[in-house]
Design a protein around this motif. Sequence first.
Motif, PDB file in Angstrom:
ATOM      1  N   SER A  15     -24.916  -5.899  32.002  1.00 28.37           N
ATOM      2  CA  SER A  15     -23.677  -5.285  31.529  1.00 28.37           C
ATOM      3  C   SER A  15     -23.750  -4.983  30.040  1.00 28.37           C
ATOM      4  CB  SER A  15     -22.483  -6.196  31.804  1.00 28.37           C
ATOM      5  OG  SER A  15     -22.287  -6.360  33.175  1.00 28.37           O
ATOM      6  N   LEU A  16     -24.234  -5.932  29.261  1.00 26.46           N
ATOM      7  CA  LEU A  16     -24.358  -5.709  27.816  1.00 26.46           C
ATOM      8  C   LEU A  16     -25.333  -4.577  27.506  1.00 26.46           C
ATOM      9  CD1 LEU A  16     -24.365  -9.380  26.511  1.00 26.46           C
ATOM     10  CD2 LEU A  16     -22.543  -7.686  26.289  1.00 26.46           C
ATOM     11  N   ALA A  17     -26.448  -4.539  28.212  1.00 23.95           N
ATOM     12  CA  ALA A  17     -27.426  -3.473  27.998  1.00 23.95           C
ATOM     13  C   ALA A  17     -26.832  -2.114  28.369  1.00 23.95           C
ATOM     14  CB  ALA A  17     -28.686  -3.740  28.816  1.00 23.95           C
ATOM     15  N   TYR A  18     -26.083  -2.057  29.471  1.00 30.05           N
ATOM     16  CA  TYR A  18     -25.472  -0.801  29.917  1.00 30.05           C
ATOM     17  C   TYR A  18     -24.451  -0.305  28.904  1.00 30.05           C
ATOM     18  CZ  TYR A  18     -23.055   2.533  32.914  1.00 30.05           C
ATOM     19  OH  TYR A  18     -22.490   3.658  33.427  1.00 30.05           O
ATOM     20  N   PHE A  19     -23.565  -1.179  28.438  1.00 29.32           N
ATOM     21  CA  PHE A  19     -22.564  -0.763  27.470  1.00 29.32           C
ATOM     22  C   PHE A  19     -23.199  -0.353  26.146  1.00 29.32           C
ATOM     23  CE2 PHE A  19     -19.471  -3.173  30.143  1.00 29.32           C
ATOM     24  CZ  PHE A  19     -18.696  -2.076  30.480  1.00 29.32           C
ATOM     25  N   PHE A  20     -24.266  -1.031  25.744  1.00 25.47           N
ATOM     26  CA  PHE A  20     -24.974  -0.643  24.526  1.00 25.47           C
ATOM     27  C   PHE A  20     -25.564   0.760  24.671  1.00 25.47           C
ATOM     28  CE2 PHE A  20     -28.955  -0.434  22.097  1.00 25.47           C
ATOM     29  CZ  PHE A  20     -28.434  -0.539  20.818  1.00 25.47           C
ATOM     30  N   LEU A  21     -26.177   1.038  25.825  1.00 25.44           N
ATOM     31  CA  LEU A  21     -26.760   2.366  26.042  1.00 25.44           C
ATOM     32  C   LEU A  21     -25.698   3.465  26.103  1.00 25.44           C
ATOM     33  CD1 LEU A  21     -29.577   1.596  28.616  1.00 25.44           C
ATOM     34  CD2 LEU A  21     -29.839   2.266  26.219  1.00 25.44           C
ATOM     35  N   VAL A  22     -24.565   3.180  26.738  1.00 27.92           N
ATOM     36  CA  VAL A  22     -23.477   4.164  26.801  1.00 27.92           C
ATOM     37  C   VAL A  22     -22.918   4.408  25.407  1.00 27.92           C
ATOM     38  CG1 VAL A  22     -21.125   4.543  27.648  1.00 27.92           C
ATOM     39  CG2 VAL A  22     -22.889   3.742  29.209  1.00 27.92           C
ATOM     40  N   TYR A  23     -22.721   3.350  24.632  1.00 29.43           N
ATOM     41  CA  TYR A  23     -22.222   3.492  23.270  1.00 29.43           C
ATOM     42  C   TYR A  23     -23.210   4.287  22.413  1.00 29.43           C
ATOM     43  CZ  TYR A  23     -20.465   2.366  18.650  1.00 29.43           C
ATOM     44  OH  TYR A  23     -19.999   2.458  17.371  1.00 29.43           O
ATOM     45  N   LEU A  24     -24.483   3.980  22.547  1.00 27.75           N
ATOM     46  CA  LEU A  24     -25.510   4.676  21.790  1.00 27.75           C
ATOM     47  C   LEU A  24     -25.562   6.162  22.153  1.00 27.75           C
ATOM     48  CD1 LEU A  24     -27.769   4.166  19.715  1.00 27.75           C
ATOM     49  CD2 LEU A  24     -29.309   3.816  21.627  1.00 27.75           C
ATOM     50  N   ALA A  25     -25.448   6.471  23.446  1.00 29.54           N
ATOM     51  CA  ALA A  25     -25.440   7.868  23.886  1.00 29.54           C
ATOM     52  C   ALA A  25     -24.208   8.595  23.349  1.00 29.54           C
ATOM     53  CB  ALA A  25     -25.472   7.945  25.412  1.00 29.54           C
ATOM     54  N   GLY A  26     -23.051   7.952  23.393  1.00 32.48           N
ATOM     55  CA  GLY A  26     -21.832   8.559  22.847  1.00 32.48           C
ATOM     56  C   GLY A  26     -21.925   8.791  21.356  1.00 32.48           C
ATOM     57  N   TRP A  27     -22.502   7.844  20.647  1.00 33.20           N
ATOM     58  CA  TRP A  27     -22.673   7.981  19.199  1.00 33.20           C
ATOM     59  C   TRP A  27     -23.613   9.145  18.882  1.00 33.20           C
ATOM     60  CZ3 TRP A  27     -27.177   6.880  16.254  1.00 33.20           C
ATOM     61  CH2 TRP A  27     -26.991   6.916  14.883  1.00 33.20           C
ATOM     62  N   ALA A  28     -24.725   9.244  19.613  1.00 33.91           N
ATOM     63  CA  ALA A  28     -25.683  10.328  19.384  1.00 33.91           C
ATOM     64  C   ALA A  28     -25.055  11.679  19.701  1.00 33.91           C
ATOM     65  CB  ALA A  28     -26.932  10.108  20.237  1.00 33.91           C
ATOM     66  N   LEU A  29     -24.286  11.752  20.769  1.00 31.28           N
ATOM     67  CA  LEU A  29     -23.631  13.017  21.111  1.00 31.28           C
ATOM     68  C   LEU A  29     -22.557  13.388  20.096  1.00 31.28           C
ATOM     69  CD1 LEU A  29     -23.334  12.663  24.970  1.00 31.28           C
ATOM     70  CD2 LEU A  29     -24.838  14.198  23.712  1.00 31.28           C
ATOM     71  N   SER A  30     -21.875  12.403  19.535  1.00 25.51           N
ATOM     72  CA  SER A  30     -20.864  12.710  18.519  1.00 25.51           C
ATOM     73  C   SER A  30     -21.514  13.207  17.236  1.00 25.51           C
ATOM     74  CB  SER A  30     -19.978  11.501  18.243  1.00 25.51           C
ATOM     75  OG  SER A  30     -20.675  10.503  17.547  1.00 25.51           O
ATOM     76  N   LEU A  31     -22.700  12.696  16.921  1.00 28.16           N
ATOM     77  CA  LEU A  31     -23.422  13.195  15.751  1.00 28.16           C
ATOM     78  C   LEU A  31     -23.847  14.651  15.942  1.00 28.16           C
ATOM     79  CD1 LEU A  31     -25.740  10.235  14.685  1.00 28.16           C
ATOM     80  CD2 LEU A  31     -23.688  11.062  13.551  1.00 28.16           C
ATOM     81  N   ALA A  32     -24.148  15.016  17.184  1.00 34.34           N
ATOM     82  CA  ALA A  32     -24.550  16.385  17.497  1.00 34.34           C
ATOM     83  C   ALA A  32     -23.331  17.286  17.695  1.00 34.34           C
ATOM     84  CB  ALA A  32     -25.413  16.396  18.758  1.00 34.34           C
ATOM     85  N   ASP A  33     -22.119  16.720  17.493  1.00 35.66           N
ATOM     86  CA  ASP A  33     -20.863  17.456  17.635  1.00 35.66           C
ATOM     87  C   ASP A  33     -20.709  18.017  19.044  1.00 35.66           C
ATOM     88  OD1 ASP A  33     -18.430  18.128  16.537  1.00 35.66           O
ATOM     89  OD2 ASP A  33     -19.094  20.137  15.980  1.00 35.66           O
ATOM     90  N   PHE A  34     -21.065  17.206  20.025  1.00 36.55           N
ATOM     91  CA  PHE A  34     -20.960  17.570  21.434  1.00 36.55           C
ATOM     92  C   PHE A  34     -19.760  16.856  22.027  1.00 36.55           C
ATOM     93  CE2 PHE A  34     -22.032  17.098  25.934  1.00 36.55           C
ATOM     94  CZ  PHE A  34     -22.390  18.399  26.243  1.00 36.55           C
ATOM     95  N   ARG A  35     -18.797  17.612  22.534  1.00 36.27           N
ATOM     96  CA  ARG A  35     -17.568  17.032  23.099  1.00 36.27           C
ATOM     97  C   ARG A  35     -17.769  16.737  24.578  1.00 36.27           C
ATOM     98  NH1 ARG A  35     -12.655  17.296  20.252  1.00 36.27           N
ATOM     99  NH2 ARG A  35     -11.790  16.861  22.309  1.00 36.27           N
ATOM    100  N   LEU A  36     -17.466  15.514  24.977  1.00 37.32           N
ATOM    101  CA  LEU A  36     -17.603  15.114  26.370  1.00 37.32           C
ATOM    102  C   LEU A  36     -16.347  15.390  27.185  1.00 37.32           C
ATOM    103  CD1 LEU A  36     -19.456  11.718  25.971  1.00 37.32           C
ATOM    104  CD2 LEU A  36     -20.372  13.874  26.806  1.00 37.32           C
TER     105      LEU A  36
END
Length: 70
Positions: A15-36
Amino acid sequence: MKKLLWFIVAFVCISLAYFFLVYLAGWALSLADFRLYNSEADQQRNFNIVMSGWLLLSIVGAAWLSRRKS
């Protein structure tokens, strides 16, 4: 008892690994200015997908790891 404890430990770790990966993916997409999402309904849909994926991955992964250890 040992099998149940191993399942819980594996569930929490996955669970911790999954949430870390989701958070990391969201952070990377926000840096690329990609709206989900464009609306609250889209945001709710994405949340439901992430929560379903988390539950499925954590239960299956923990069950697999606990079977492998015993």
